[in-house]
Design an enzyme around this catalytic site. Structure first.
Site, short mmCIF file in Angstrom:
data_model
loop_
_atom_site.label_atom_id
_atom_site.label_comp_id
_atom_site.label_asym_id
_atom_site.label_seq_id
_atom_site.Cartn_x
_atom_site.Cartn_y
_atom_site.Cartn_z
N GLY B 81 0.81 -1.22 0.00
CA GLY B 81 0.00 0.00 0.00
C GLY B 81 0.84 1.26 0.00
N ARG B 145 1.26 -5.79 -4.77
CA ARG B 145 1.25 -6.64 -3.59
C ARG B 145 1.74 -8.07 -3.85
NH1 ARG B 145 -1.24 -4.25 0.70
NH2 ARG B 145 -2.52 -2.44 0.22
N ASP B 175 6.15 -4.88 6.94
CA ASP B 175 6.79 -6.02 7.60
C ASP B 175 6.96 -7.21 6.65
OD1 ASP B 175 4.03 -6.15 7.61
OD2 ASP B 175 3.88 -7.11 9.56
N ASP B 176 5.91 -7.52 5.88
CA ASP B 176 6.00 -8.64 4.96
C ASP B 176 7.06 -8.43 3.88
OD1 ASP B 176 4.16 -10.25 6.12
OD2 ASP B 176 2.56 -9.93 4.64
N LYS B 202 8.25 1.09 5.49
CA LYS B 202 7.10 1.85 5.00
C LYS B 202 5.80 1.25 5.50
CE LYS B 202 4.53 0.22 2.52
NZ LYS B 202 3.69 -0.59 1.65
N THR B 203 4.93 2.01 6.02
CA THR B 203 3.52 1.67 6.19
C THR B 203 2.81 2.74 7.00
OG1 THR B 203 1.87 0.23 7.20
CG2 THR B 203 4.06 0.05 8.10
N ILE B 204 1.70 3.21 6.45
CA ILE B 204 0.91 4.19 7.19
C ILE B 204 0.37 3.59 8.48
CG2 ILE B 204 0.22 5.51 5.14
CD1 ILE B 204 -2.64 4.23 5.61
N ASP B 205 0.25 2.24 8.52
CA ASP B 205 -0.34 1.58 9.69
C ASP B 205 0.50 1.76 10.96
OD1 ASP B 205 -2.23 0.75 7.94
OD2 ASP B 205 -1.68 -1.37 7.97
N LYS B 242 -26.29 17.82 16.08
CA LYS B 242 -27.37 16.86 15.82
C LYS B 242 -26.93 15.48 15.35
CE LYS B 242 -28.49 18.71 11.22
NZ LYS B 242 -29.52 19.26 10.34
N GLY B 251 -6.31 0.51 8.84
CA GLY B 251 -5.41 -0.14 9.79
C GLY B 251 -6.00 -1.47 10.18
N GLU B 311 -10.27 -0.11 11.42
CA GLU B 311 -10.78 -0.94 10.34
C GLU B 311 -10.81 -2.43 10.71
OE1 GLU B 311 -8.15 -0.94 7.00
OE2 GLU B 311 -9.65 -1.69 5.61
N GLU B 426 -7.77 8.53 1.54
CA GLU B 426 -7.57 9.98 1.57
C GLU B 426 -6.18 10.37 2.05
OE1 GLU B 426 -10.03 8.28 2.73
OE2 GLU B 426 -11.86 9.05 1.82
N ARG B 428 -3.17 8.14 2.10
CA ARG B 428 -2.00 7.33 1.74
C ARG B 428 -1.09 8.01 0.71
NH1 ARG B 428 -3.76 1.33 0.44
NH2 ARG B 428 -4.08 2.31 -1.58
#
Lengths: 552, 552
Positions: B81, B145, B175-176, B202-205, B242, B251, B311, B426, B428
């Site tokens: 990703g 991927r 990690d992978d 790398k990973t936004i997670d 309201k 994630g 998520e 939005e 990444r």
């Protein structure tokens, strides 16, 4: 109050004012033009607005005014959906008011027009104002959608305004709320009360716009926020190369937001409701237009893209418009009967007997999950809640079906995976862009000067907005000048005409000129997040819509 | 190429480097520590990584290296990703490589590891690099991927790398992908080839993190983008008063994003998957927790709020985890049988016979529209596609049901309207924050120095990240040091251990200490859009997670 770092730093931003409003407030006066006319239905409007019709345009100039410096009580109302910059309109009014006379007081009615009707308000002190300068949201006093319509509501408004000893009320709202401001101004005079009413043009939708209102506040910031997100998604699509993103954008009546975002991000497809209506495009025609881009891009092995869809689209597609209108008619008065039908199949056969064959066939052709959205959770008047219809998913589903047909025919060879998004709430309360920060402060400051000048039934206006703030032309526009009569709930009502996307206007034509290329090629632009600092071309640019509309 | 204004201006940004990497590249050398050990399973890992296990930590220092200045060919792969900053890792490698020897060449394999397997690549020339400096996305060469797993894939990798005459491959991934980098490094040595492999985190997670990797790149920018949107929605909620907004955040495995966004925006409720798992919280317990906040706020007439949901939540709720696992088992091998069942009722009775009574009861208790999501569009292995489950809407629906019960009991007196959102795509590919811009450039520049130093099976690492960039400590960490054995597809595999949210860590404890107050009071923070310019406290701060983890 513990706050974010950006908020803390934004407090120190000094909004820019046009030259005519800079300097000592006691040296500002009003300059009047010729009497004005409504855009149409002049005679009828003259009759409705006996005291406020036809007033002259006002601009600010050097000079003195008798009313400037008096001790005044002014109240304001935030009406309708949030738009970035509302707090700065308030700060502008506050600063003007206090500069003219520190003993003057500003009040805020709570949670929209309901606050005036129910006499719920707070005094907006300097301490409170400081917490909200240059911030987004309407949380300083809240907003609401109550309309002042009935004679009792007008009477309550007058009673409460009098009780508070108000000199003026400022209504910050969209076309409906400013129409309300005009009616209230007229009503107060008719009742012999000297309580002025001034409007301010607010709406992210950008549809409160005309010769004198170049843009409504909040449109700039909201579009920049959505464009940031759309651009990020475009870049994601172009990196992963596996999804088509269908993005629905807020904006019920007008497609200005979708158009501006398209100009900023250059998606593969952007549907404009006004064009759909003008060309009487069927849903099938829209699906075909989207599929055309998908098929052509698939031929180049680009199985990804971005499609923008205005929220209100379904109300402009002829067969959907007809269906919604028939559903609204048939439901009105039959709520209980319909509510007794628990299964979709029962509802279907009930509807078959009630709506036209065309509409029934169209209704039945939609995937059931979406058809159900037309029947679910109707509003208090029994109307279909268009905002609950997941148009982006409906289109995905229909595009998918069409693509399988094209695949069988051998004309489509790609693979199609799609994701839906809806952006609206993400942008209505963003920190206002420098443009909206300055524009709103000027609108508010100007609104106060209009009050000091004794005007009523005016909207605060700032023109020449593509120039530097110092060269902006601020003043007041008689609200009646922006009005006409329109059919509402069975009778002709005075309303401010909504500005829809003009198919002959520069923004649409600029888009139309490029869209065939965008449909085919990956031409995405990535605007990035709103910047409040940095080089002026990064942080002080306004919308492409406004820029294009100013090229004559 | 026509581009956005921000993009144009961002080209001129000069990423900061730590002191150890500044100055003439020919004066940089490596400093080695003691041999290292894997975090567990040392003997087994030593056996798998015969040539690369146990290497020492490396840091950069003043000195000279034999390998520096040689003419090299290096290739890189963007894996998995998107994460903001990937382009700057590439720019960093490119600049290091060209400074050391202008005749050296950099290649990019197209669309992820598949590019290496299929020998699809481009040369990354200076002209190309200039277009992507300091920008978001992975669109320079695309990402993918594909995993390099089979002996044939390893052989193809070697063949293609040799054919291109590569000295080294840099794998930019999570990690992978970094586990893959370690295996590839070992494989090349085993085959007697001098092709080095270097990883980049790398990973936004944010779940590729340990003693030596303080954060993965992209986490900072992605969290800031989501927090901007969440903050805007919080402000909208607090203005309109309201809606309850239920916001799902990307994630899957770890809840770092949700936690960081909660620390930045202070929502009323934030669910952390790791806590749900540790406390074995049922779905009912989660619903009750949310309802507790809603009821208490309704008592104060605050019928609005914001709930954050990671998520991956459904995979951590015990009964859902069990259900998903049983569904995956039962579907495997019965795809055709299941596919023949067209109606939900048929599917239900089929499932009743196949899954446990508990799971069936739970499945049947969910509103059908969500239950169906567990059965729809399974992945190629027949697995439930967790990312397609609209957890935010499922929770809304269950909260609504629970609140009607509470209303009947008389313990809830509010009104509940809710809206669902999902933020992922939005953030990444946003323009990297200054932090990610600098961090990524340093990771890339460092990766090149590791290559020049002849290392393989290392990941580029930068520590002391809360300090000024000049004081960052850059170097290389042997990938085997971060590994252990885990059960994957039925056998023990060497993997980099995922960093989940630690319930004893400072970020979670800081959140846990405040959340009861947030559940009750409106304590929202509004971080606003990422700023690339302005005062340092606005544009150069990193995440609260990183800051809190550095308080010892």
């Amino acid at each position: 109050m513990e706050i974010s770092i950006l908020q803390k730093v934004r407090y120190t931003y000094k909004p820019k004012l046009p030259a005519s409003l800079s300097g000592d407030i006691r040296d500002i006066a009003l300059n009047f033009g010729e009497p004005t006319e409504a855009i149409s239905d002049q005679e009828a409007l003259k009759d409705i607005f006996k005291h406020t019709y036809g007033k002259p345009l006002a601009t600010f100039t050097k000079g003195t005014m008798a009313g400037m410096g008096a001790e005044l009580k002014v109240a304001l109302i935030l009406s309708g959906g949030q738009a970035p910059g509302g707090h700065n309109v308030i700060a502008g009014i506050f600063d003007g008011l206090k500069k003219a006379n520190p003993a003057s007081k500003l009040y805020g009615y709570l949670e929209g027009p309901a606050g005036l009707l129910e006499n719920k308000y707070i005094e907006l002190t300097g301490e409170i104002i400081e917490e909200y300068r240059n911030t987004g949201g309407f949380d300083i006093i809240g907003s609401g959608r109550t309309k002042i319509e009935s004679p009792e509501q007008f009477a309550a408004s007058l009673k409460n305004a009098k009780a508070l000893g108000l000199k003026a009320i400022v209504i910050i709202g969209g076309d409906d709320s400013n129409t309300n401001a005009a009616l209230l101004a007229e009503y107060f005079i008719e009742k012999g009360e000297d309580i002025q009413v001034i409007g301010c043009p607010k709406t992210i939708d950008g549809d409160l716009k005309n010769e004198h209102i170049e843009t409504s506040f909040g449109f700039d910031t909201a579009c920049k926020t959505y464009s940031e997100l759309i651009g990020n998604i475009c870049r994601d699509a172009n990196s992963a190369k596996k999804y088509w993103h269908f993005i629905k954008l807020m904006g019920r009546a007008a497609s200005h937001i979708a158009l501006e975002c398209a100009l900023q991000t250059q998606p593969n497809v952007c549907i404009i409701s006004e064009e759909v209506e003008a060309k009487k495009m069927s849903l099938e025609a829209i699906i075909n237009q989207i599929c055309d881009s998908i098929v052509k891009r698939a031929d180049k092995n680009e199985n990804f893209g971005v499609v923008l869809i205005p929220e209100g689209l379904v109300e402009f597609v002829p067969e959907m418009k007809k269906l919604i209108s028939e559903l609204n008619d048939v439901m009105a008065g039959h709520e209980a009967e319909f509510a007794a039908l628990h299964f979709f199949e029962e509802q279907l056969s009930w509807l078959q007997k009630k709506i036209s064959a065309d509409s029934y066939q169209f209704f039945n052709s939609m995937p059931p999950q979406f058809a159900k959205e037309f029947l679910a959770d109707r509003d208090p008047h029994g109307n279909v809640q268009v905002s609950l219809i997941e148009t982006e998913k409906l289109l995905i589903s229909m595009v998918k079906a069409r693509l399988s047909m094209l695949k069988q025919e051998g004309t489509y060879k790609g693979r199609f995976s799609a994701l839906g998004h809806f952006f609206g709430y993400e942008g209505r309360c963003a920190f206002p862009s420098n443009f909206d920060t300055d524009y709103c402060y000027t609108l508010g400051y100007g609104a106060f000067v209009l009050i000091a000048g004794g005007l009523t039934g005016y909207i605060s206006s700032v023109k020449n907005l593509v120039a530097d703030a110092k060269d902006w032309v601020a003043g007041g526009v008689p609200l009646t000048m922006m009005m006409n009569l329109e059919q509402r709930h069975g009778s002709k009502k005075p309303v401010i005409r909504k500005a829809l996307v003009e198919l002959e206007g520069a923004p649409f034509k600029t888009f139309a000129r490029q869209r065939d290329a965008w449909a085919l090629e990956t031409s995405f632009h990535y605007p990035g997040a709103i910047q409040y600092y940095g080089p002026p071309e990064v942080c002080d640019q306004t919308t492409k819509t406004l820029q294009l509309e100013h090229i004559k």
